[in-house]
Structures are given as C-alpha cells and as structure tokens.
Scaffold this motif. Structure first.
Motif, PDB file in Angstrom:
ATOM      1  N   ASN A 194       8.061   3.049  -3.038  1.00 21.05           N
ATOM      2  CA  ASN A 194       6.948   2.411  -3.759  1.00 21.05           C
ATOM      3  C   ASN A 194       7.118   2.733  -5.240  1.00 21.05           C
ATOM      4  OD1 ASN A 194       5.302   4.990  -4.317  1.00 21.05           O
ATOM      5  ND2 ASN A 194       5.726   5.104  -2.127  1.00 21.05           N
ATOM      6  N   PRO A 195       6.387   2.044  -6.106  1.00 18.25           N
ATOM      7  CA  PRO A 195       6.623   2.258  -7.544  1.00 18.25           C
ATOM      8  C   PRO A 195       6.413   3.706  -7.989  1.00 18.25           C
ATOM      9  CG  PRO A 195       5.389   0.247  -7.191  1.00 18.25           C
ATOM     10  CD  PRO A 195       5.486   0.916  -5.854  1.00 18.25           C
ATOM     11  N   PHE A 196       5.522   4.423  -7.344  1.00 16.87           N
ATOM     12  CA  PHE A 196       5.279   5.817  -7.735  1.00 16.87           C
ATOM     13  C   PHE A 196       6.486   6.695  -7.374  1.00 16.87           C
ATOM     14  CE2 PHE A 196       3.762  10.122  -7.367  1.00 16.87           C
ATOM     15  CZ  PHE A 196       2.876  10.259  -8.421  1.00 16.87           C
ATOM     16  N   SER A 197       6.977   6.541  -6.131  1.00 13.69           N
ATOM     17  CA  SER A 197       8.122   7.361  -5.726  1.00 13.69           C
ATOM     18  C   SER A 197       9.389   6.926  -6.473  1.00 13.69           C
ATOM     19  CB  SER A 197       8.328   7.296  -4.202  1.00 13.69           C
ATOM     20  OG  SER A 197       8.550   5.979  -3.767  1.00 13.69           O
ATOM     21  N   ASP A 198       9.497   5.631  -6.779  1.00 17.01           N
ATOM     22  CA  ASP A 198      10.673   5.132  -7.513  1.00 17.01           C
ATOM     23  C   ASP A 198      10.864   5.868  -8.835  1.00 17.01           C
ATOM     24  OD1 ASP A 198      11.141   3.256  -5.575  1.00 17.01           O
ATOM     25  OD2 ASP A 198      10.466   1.527  -6.753  1.00 17.01           O
ATOM     26  N   MET A 199       9.771   5.998  -9.562  1.00 17.15           N
ATOM     27  CA  MET A 199       9.817   6.617 -10.889  1.00 17.15           C
ATOM     28  C   MET A 199      10.373   8.040 -10.795  1.00 17.15           C
ATOM     29  SD  MET A 199       6.291   7.449 -12.877  1.00 17.15           S
ATOM     30  CE  MET A 199       5.738   8.632 -11.663  1.00 17.15           C
ATOM     31  N   LEU A 200       9.874   8.779  -9.811  1.00 16.40           N
ATOM     32  CA  LEU A 200      10.331  10.163  -9.641  1.00 16.40           C
ATOM     33  C   LEU A 200      11.780  10.207  -9.145  1.00 16.40           C
ATOM     34  CD1 LEU A 200       7.041  11.377  -8.029  1.00 16.40           C
ATOM     35  CD2 LEU A 200       8.042  12.394 -10.083  1.00 16.40           C
ATOM     36  N   ALA A 201      12.109   9.305  -8.243  1.00 16.12           N
ATOM     37  CA  ALA A 201      13.459   9.295  -7.666  1.00 16.12           C
ATOM     38  C   ALA A 201      14.507   8.980  -8.732  1.00 16.12           C
ATOM     39  CB  ALA A 201      13.538   8.271  -6.533  1.00 16.12           C
ATOM     40  N   LEU A 202      14.230   7.988  -9.555  1.00 20.13           N
ATOM     41  CA  LEU A 202      15.202   7.590 -10.582  1.00 20.13           C
ATOM     42  C   LEU A 202      15.401   8.704 -11.615  1.00 20.13           C
ATOM     43  CD1 LEU A 202      14.147   3.850 -11.067  1.00 20.13           C
ATOM     44  CD2 LEU A 202      16.305   4.669 -10.077  1.00 20.13           C
ATOM     45  N   THR A 203      14.293   9.281 -12.064  1.00 18.79           N
ATOM     46  CA  THR A 203      14.390  10.378 -13.033  1.00 18.79           C
ATOM     47  C   THR A 203      15.194  11.534 -12.438  1.00 18.79           C
ATOM     48  OG1 THR A 203      12.245   9.772 -13.907  1.00 18.79           O
ATOM     49  CG2 THR A 203      13.026  11.970 -14.461  1.00 18.79           C
ATOM     50  N   MET A 233       0.844  -1.201   0.000  1.00 18.17           N
ATOM     51  CA  MET A 233       0.000   0.000   0.000  1.00 18.17           C
ATOM     52  C   MET A 233       0.875   1.246   0.000  1.00 18.17           C
ATOM     53  SD  MET A 233      -1.776   2.652   1.469  1.00 18.17           S
ATOM     54  CE  MET A 233      -1.652   2.762   3.243  1.00 18.17           C
ATOM     55  N   ALA A 234       0.500   2.184  -0.817  1.00 23.51           N
ATOM     56  CA  ALA A 234       1.174   3.485  -0.769  1.00 23.51           C
ATOM     57  C   ALA A 234       0.117   4.563  -0.881  1.00 23.51           C
ATOM     58  CB  ALA A 234       2.165   3.608  -1.920  1.00 23.51           C
ATOM     59  N   GLN A 235       0.263   5.606  -0.073  1.00 20.23           N
ATOM     60  CA  GLN A 235      -0.619   6.755  -0.272  1.00 20.23           C
ATOM     61  C   GLN A 235       0.210   7.876  -0.884  1.00 20.23           C
ATOM     62  OE1 GLN A 235      -3.846   8.455   2.207  1.00 20.23           O
ATOM     63  NE2 GLN A 235      -2.282   9.944   2.804  1.00 20.23           N
ATOM     64  N   ILE A 236      -0.279   8.416  -1.986  1.00 19.06           N
ATOM     65  CA  ILE A 236       0.460   9.459  -2.694  1.00 19.06           C
ATOM     66  C   ILE A 236      -0.245  10.797  -2.496  1.00 19.06           C
ATOM     67  CG2 ILE A 236       1.338  10.175  -4.959  1.00 19.06           C
ATOM     68  CD1 ILE A 236       2.469   7.464  -3.821  1.00 19.06           C
ATOM     69  N   VAL A 237       0.513  11.793  -2.067  1.00 16.36           N
ATOM     70  CA  VAL A 237      -0.060  13.140  -1.935  1.00 16.36           C
ATOM     71  C   VAL A 237       0.794  14.139  -2.712  1.00 16.36           C
ATOM     72  CG1 VAL A 237      -1.233  12.714   0.256  1.00 16.36           C
ATOM     73  CG2 VAL A 237       1.115  13.530   0.289  1.00 16.36           C
ATOM     74  N   LEU A 238       0.127  15.005  -3.441  1.00 14.41           N
ATOM     75  CA  LEU A 238       0.811  15.926  -4.355  1.00 14.41           C
ATOM     76  C   LEU A 238       0.185  17.311  -4.275  1.00 14.41           C
ATOM     77  CD1 LEU A 238       0.474  13.511  -7.419  1.00 14.41           C
ATOM     78  CD2 LEU A 238       2.518  13.787  -6.025  1.00 14.41           C
ATOM     79  N   PRO A 239       0.975  18.371  -4.577  1.00 14.17           N
ATOM     80  CA  PRO A 239       0.368  19.697  -4.670  1.00 14.17           C
ATOM     81  C   PRO A 239      -0.704  19.707  -5.761  1.00 14.17           C
ATOM     82  CG  PRO A 239       2.763  19.853  -4.654  1.00 14.17           C
ATOM     83  CD  PRO A 239       2.419  18.395  -4.817  1.00 14.17           C
ATOM     84  N   ARG A 240      -1.724  20.561  -5.585  1.00 18.14           N
ATOM     85  CA  ARG A 240      -2.802  20.583  -6.578  1.00 18.14           C
ATOM     86  C   ARG A 240      -2.313  21.179  -7.903  1.00 18.14           C
ATOM     87  NH1 ARG A 240      -8.262  23.316  -4.589  1.00 18.14           N
ATOM     88  NH2 ARG A 240      -7.858  21.908  -2.857  1.00 18.14           N
TER      89      ARG A 240
END
Ligand SMILES: [Fe+2]
Length: 381
Positions: free
Chosen positions: A204-213, A1-8
């Motif tokens: 998590n897979p969402f943060s991974d994508m941003l971290a690698l880029t 489980m991952a909860q993703i929060v982002l600026p609007r």
C-alpha cells in the motif's frame, strides 16, 4: 484499504540504549523482565541495561537462535516466578521474538501452536519493549513472531497486534561490534523485507514509502557496513533502514522468499538472513515477470540502473545485481554451506508444504504452484 499499525515510541539514534528507563517511565511501566541471549549476557550488555534501569531487574538469558517453544516456555516459567508489567527483548530477532511470545503466553496462556497463523492475536499480552542489536530482522517494529515447534521442527509464523512492541530503542552503536557474516546476513534479511513488502500483493502507499527508502539505504550501505564495521555512518543508515523495512513488511507482508526461507532454517539450521540471501536472486528472477513495473522501481530506487532505464532492462539488472551482491558478501550456496545434497532433495516436499502453509507465497506477485516451489529449491542448491 490498508490498516497501519506502528509502535507507540521509536527512539532512534546513537546512545538511546541509555534512555531505556526514561522510555519505560513515559509508558508507566515499572517492572520489566529482560529477555536476552547467553552471549549478550556474558558480554555485559544485559547488565548495562539492568544498571540503566536502576538495578534489581530480572534477566532471562536462555533464548536460543531460531527460538523454540521449549525456550519460550522456559522464559514464561521464569517470568511467572515474580510479577512483571512488561517484557524487554534485548538482542537480535531471536531474543525479541522470544520476548514477544512470552508476553502473549503470560496473559493468554494455552499452547504456542494455538497462536500459529492464520490465528490473529490482536488482544494484547504484556507490553513489549524491543532493543535490537542487529540491523536487522526488523522484529522491533513488526506484528509478527516466529517460534519453532520442537516436535515437528516447523517454524511457526504468529501474527497479530499483540506482538507489536509498544516501544523500540533503535541504537546503531549496539551493532558496531557485530562480525561481517552477521552484518551481511541480517542486512540481506532487511533488504529482502523491503523488496518483498514493495512487490507484495498487500503493498500500500504507506508501506511503499518505507520499503523504497529502506531498500535504497541498505543497497548503498551494506557493503561498507560489512567491509568497514566501524563506519558509523553506514551502521547508522543500516540500523534505521532495518527498522523501516520492518515497518514496511509489518504493514504489507513478506512473500515467497520468506515463505521458502523459514523451512530451510527450521530443517538445516541456516541463519535466517543467509537462507533469504540464497533464495532472493532466484525468487526475484521467477517473480519479475508478474510485477515488472514494481521490480523495476526497486532497481531504479536502489540506483543500480540509471533512472531512465526501461522496465525490462531494469529488472534484468536487478536480478544480476542481487547475484553479484551475494558474491561480494560471500553468501554460500546450501551445498557450500555443507548441506548434504540427498538430505536437501529429500526435504523438498516437506519444505514446499510448510512454505505454502505459512501463507507467504500467496502474497508473491507470481503465486507459485507446489511444483514451482520445489523446482526453486532444487535450483538454489
Ligand atoms: Fe526476515
């Protein structure tokens, strides 16, 4: 489980600074307080923002590096002399973090210490709009703020949705005038965010994508941004990557480097990025064995080894590359920075205690014991 929060809203690109009024209008916000530092005030950037917003905007410009509770309370008092429906943090991480703390205290009251992690502040404060001028702490895209307790000298990590900006204007043109040391320190801070987000136990897979880029972009551009400050392409790449790295660790976590870095900053007033830089190679070397695959991914993604390199070799190169990067960016050791050896050694027990209390070391792939953290502090001196 991952909860993703982002600026609007993330408005990104050269010149978006001038669109602040439009962004506030979109969000239905009418009466901002600008929170910034004395230098940006003097330089005229705060006044430019006031003009952009149509004039007659109040500015609190008494933020300090490594924001203190006293500076936050001064800003809060200033805010309360009028009625505001949002706070704009303009500056580096310190100004934005101060704006975040003011925004929460303005609505919820109490003492800053009450908000220290593990407290999680999800009920919203005033909306926060962030305009970063460095690339960067990533504060414009995170659900954290860090405030130093004046009495104990502790850097308190505060977490929760309330600290996540509703909007950020990410304009690399604001970084073109920044000097080399600041560019290097803030750039390594971003690189540390990306690496720690990726190796964290909360990745998590969402943060991974941003971290690698982000880590690929930062490793490719940081030296150019430092040696050629007017290189617009490098500055633009660094700015976007800093925001991406912020999003990555906000939705994963930082780890041992940040856990150990905050007490150094609090005690010896070393800039945040610099204390990260000092720690990053040694902490990576300490940790690689517990997440060989992940650290090897970092090395391959940053293109410091050919893609076919095996994991073990890739992690070895990663550690040596981080050391070499520090040399290229002229990162001083604590000793070279002018810190007294005895003061450093005597501070280790307190720094270890504060590092563990922050919770960050528990997210590290290799969870250190107190004596292992102490040994790392000794090593990097
Ligand atoms: Fe950081």
């Amino acid at each position: 489980m991952a909860q993703i929060v982002l600026p609007r809203i993330l408005r990104i690109g050269g010149g978006v600074f001038a669109q602040a009024n439009d962004v506030l209008g979109t969000l239905g916000l009418k009466k901002p307080l600008i929170v910034t530092d004395p230098f940006l005030r003097k330089q005229g950037l705060a006044d430019r923002l006031v003009e952009t917003l149509g004039g007659n905007i109040r500015v609190f410009s008494e933020t300090v590096p490594d924001p203190t509770v006293a500076a936050v309370l001064a800003g809060l008092e200033f805010l309360k002399r009028d009625v505001h429906d949002c706070v704009i943090g303009l500056g580096g991480g310190s100004a934005i973090d101060t704006a975040k703390a003011i925004a929460v205290l303005a609505v919820h009251g109490g003492k800053m210490r009450d908000y220290k992690a593990p407290h999680d502040q999800s009920a919203p404060g005033l909306p926060i709009v962030a305009i970063p001028t460095t690339a960067g702490t990533g504060s414009e895209s995170t659900r954290f703020t860090i405030v130093t307790d004046d009495e104990t000298g502790e850097k308190m990590l505060c977490i929760g949705l309330a600290y996540l900006p509703i909007a950020a204007l990410v304009d690399f043109e604001l970084t073109l005038t920044k000097p080399m040391r600041l560019t290097a320190d803030t750039g390594i801070d971003s690189l540390t965010h990306a690496i720690e987000a990726y190796v964290s136990r909360r990745a998590n897979p969402f943060s991974d994508m941003l971290a690698l880029t982000a880590m690929r972009t930062i490793r490719k551009n940081i030296e150019t941004a430092c040696s050629h400050p007017q290189d617009r392409a490098a500055r633009e790449a660094m700015m976007l990557a800093a925001t991406q790295a912020g999003l990555a660790f906000s939705n994963s976590s930082v780890a041992l480097v940040h856990g150990m870095s905050r007490p150094i900053g609090a005690r010896f007033h070393v800039p945040h990025g610099l204390s990260n830089a000092v720690l990053l190679p040694a902490v990576t070397e300490f940790s690689v064995g517990s997440a060989v695959r992940r650290y090897a991914d970092c090395a391959r993604t940053m293109e410091i080894v050919p893609t076919e390199t095996d994991d073990e070799a890739a992690t070895e190169t990663l550690v040596s590359d981080l050391r070499a990067l520090n040399r290229k960016l002229q990162v001083p050791t604590p000793k070279e920075y002018g810190i007294d050896r005895r003061a450093w050694m005597e501070s280790i027990p307190v720094m270890v205690e504060q590092a563990i209390a922050s919770g960050s070391p528990a997210n590290n792939p290799r969870v250190p014991t107190a004596s292992e953290i102490a040994a790392l502090y000794e090593t990097v001196f």
